[in-house]
Design a protein around this motif. Structure first.
Motif, PDB file in Angstrom:
ATOM      1  N   THR A  35       0.846  -1.191   0.000  1.00  0.00           N
ATOM      2  CA  THR A  35       0.000   0.000   0.000  1.00  0.00           C
ATOM      3  C   THR A  35       0.881   1.240   0.000  1.00  0.00           C
ATOM      4  O   THR A  35       2.012   1.214   0.502  1.00  0.00           O
ATOM      5  CB  THR A  35      -0.939   0.050   1.220  1.00  0.00           C
ATOM      6  N   PHE A  36       0.354   2.311  -0.583  1.00  0.00           N
ATOM      7  CA  PHE A  36       1.063   3.581  -0.582  1.00  0.00           C
ATOM      8  C   PHE A  36       0.046   4.708  -0.733  1.00  0.00           C
ATOM      9  O   PHE A  36      -1.091   4.486  -1.133  1.00  0.00           O
ATOM     10  CB  PHE A  36       2.135   3.637  -1.683  1.00  0.00           C
ATOM     11  N   THR A  37       0.472   5.910  -0.379  1.00  0.00           N
ATOM     12  CA  THR A  37      -0.393   7.075  -0.454  1.00  0.00           C
ATOM     13  C   THR A  37       0.027   7.939  -1.632  1.00  0.00           C
ATOM     14  O   THR A  37       1.212   8.220  -1.806  1.00  0.00           O
ATOM     15  CB  THR A  37      -0.320   7.887   0.852  1.00  0.00           C
ATOM     16  N   VAL A  38      -0.966   8.337  -2.429  1.00  0.00           N
ATOM     17  CA  VAL A  38      -0.729   9.207  -3.581  1.00  0.00           C
ATOM     18  C   VAL A  38      -1.315  10.574  -3.275  1.00  0.00           C
ATOM     19  O   VAL A  38      -2.464  10.673  -2.841  1.00  0.00           O
ATOM     20  CB  VAL A  38      -1.403   8.648  -4.859  1.00  0.00           C
ATOM     21  N   GLU A  39      -0.510  11.612  -3.487  1.00  0.00           N
ATOM     22  CA  GLU A  39      -1.017  12.980  -3.408  1.00  0.00           C
ATOM     23  C   GLU A  39      -1.407  13.362  -4.830  1.00  0.00           C
ATOM     24  O   GLU A  39      -0.557  13.525  -5.701  1.00  0.00           O
ATOM     25  CB  GLU A  39       0.046  13.922  -2.866  1.00  0.00           C
ATOM     26  N   ILE A  40      -2.701  13.447  -5.066  1.00  0.00           N
ATOM     27  CA  ILE A  40      -3.235  13.631  -6.418  1.00  0.00           C
ATOM     28  C   ILE A  40      -2.950  15.044  -6.927  1.00  0.00           C
ATOM     29  O   ILE A  40      -3.121  16.026  -6.196  1.00  0.00           O
ATOM     30  CB  ILE A  40      -4.750  13.356  -6.438  1.00  0.00           C
ATOM     31  N   LEU A  41      -2.510  15.109  -8.169  1.00  0.00           N
ATOM     32  CA  LEU A  41      -2.258  16.404  -8.823  1.00  0.00           C
ATOM     33  C   LEU A  41      -3.513  16.836  -9.572  1.00  0.00           C
ATOM     34  O   LEU A  41      -4.164  15.991 -10.172  1.00  0.00           O
ATOM     35  CB  LEU A  41      -1.087  16.283  -9.797  1.00  0.00           C
ATOM     36  N   PRO A  42      -3.928  18.042  -9.580  1.00  0.00           N
ATOM     37  CA  PRO A  42      -3.355  19.209  -8.918  1.00  0.00           C
ATOM     38  C   PRO A  42      -3.994  19.501  -7.564  1.00  0.00           C
ATOM     39  O   PRO A  42      -3.663  20.488  -6.932  1.00  0.00           O
ATOM     40  CB  PRO A  42      -3.663  20.329  -9.909  1.00  0.00           C
ATOM     41  N   THR A  43      -4.909  18.637  -7.097  1.00  0.00           N
ATOM     42  CA  THR A  43      -5.707  18.971  -5.904  1.00  0.00           C
ATOM     43  C   THR A  43      -4.966  18.808  -4.589  1.00  0.00           C
ATOM     44  O   THR A  43      -5.305  19.452  -3.606  1.00  0.00           O
ATOM     45  CB  THR A  43      -6.965  18.084  -5.841  1.00  0.00           C
ATOM     46  N   GLY A  44      -3.993  17.890  -4.531  1.00  0.00           N
ATOM     47  CA  GLY A  44      -3.300  17.614  -3.276  1.00  0.00           C
ATOM     48  C   GLY A  44      -4.037  16.630  -2.385  1.00  0.00           C
ATOM     49  O   GLY A  44      -3.548  16.251  -1.321  1.00  0.00           O
TER      50      GLY A  44
END
Length: 108
Positions: A35-44
């Motif tokens: 598992t991993f966490t993604v910081e979605i672009l462009p919203t954060g």
């Protein structure tokens, strides 16, 4: 994000891996997942991604750029929303390389 996607819908997102991936064993099956966490672009917005045994060989690291496709699920715990994707495909690009302070950028 929860307004745009429905649980069970397949979605595509791209962003930066917030922290190194973690692996864990599923108690019932004994399978190991990542598992991993993604910081979605462009919203954060942060989203938890799960790589099942078929994609376990992929090991995202903090700062990597990823584009993922998978089944979306929204869950709530103690009044907070959690966004999750069960990954069916992934594109992984290595970590960002930063210039040292005082260096000038060059174009290749």
């Amino acid at each position: 994000m929860s307004d745009s996607f429905e649980t069970g819908e397949y979605i595509n997102v791209a962003g930066l891996v917030a922290w190194d991936s973690e692996e864990r064993e599923l108690p019932k099956s004994g399978d190991t997942i990542r598992t991993f966490t993604v910081e979605i672009l462009p919203t954060g917005l942060k989203l938890k991604a799960t790589l099942w045994p078929e994609l376990f060989h992929v090991n995202p690291k903090q700062g990597d750029f990823v584009a993922i496709r998978g089944k979306y699920a929204l869950s709530e715990y103690e009044g907070k929303n959690y966004h999750n994707v069960s990954v069916s495909s992934i594109v992984l690009q290595g970590a960002e390389v930063k210039m040292e302070q005082g260096e000038e950028a060059s174009v290749i």
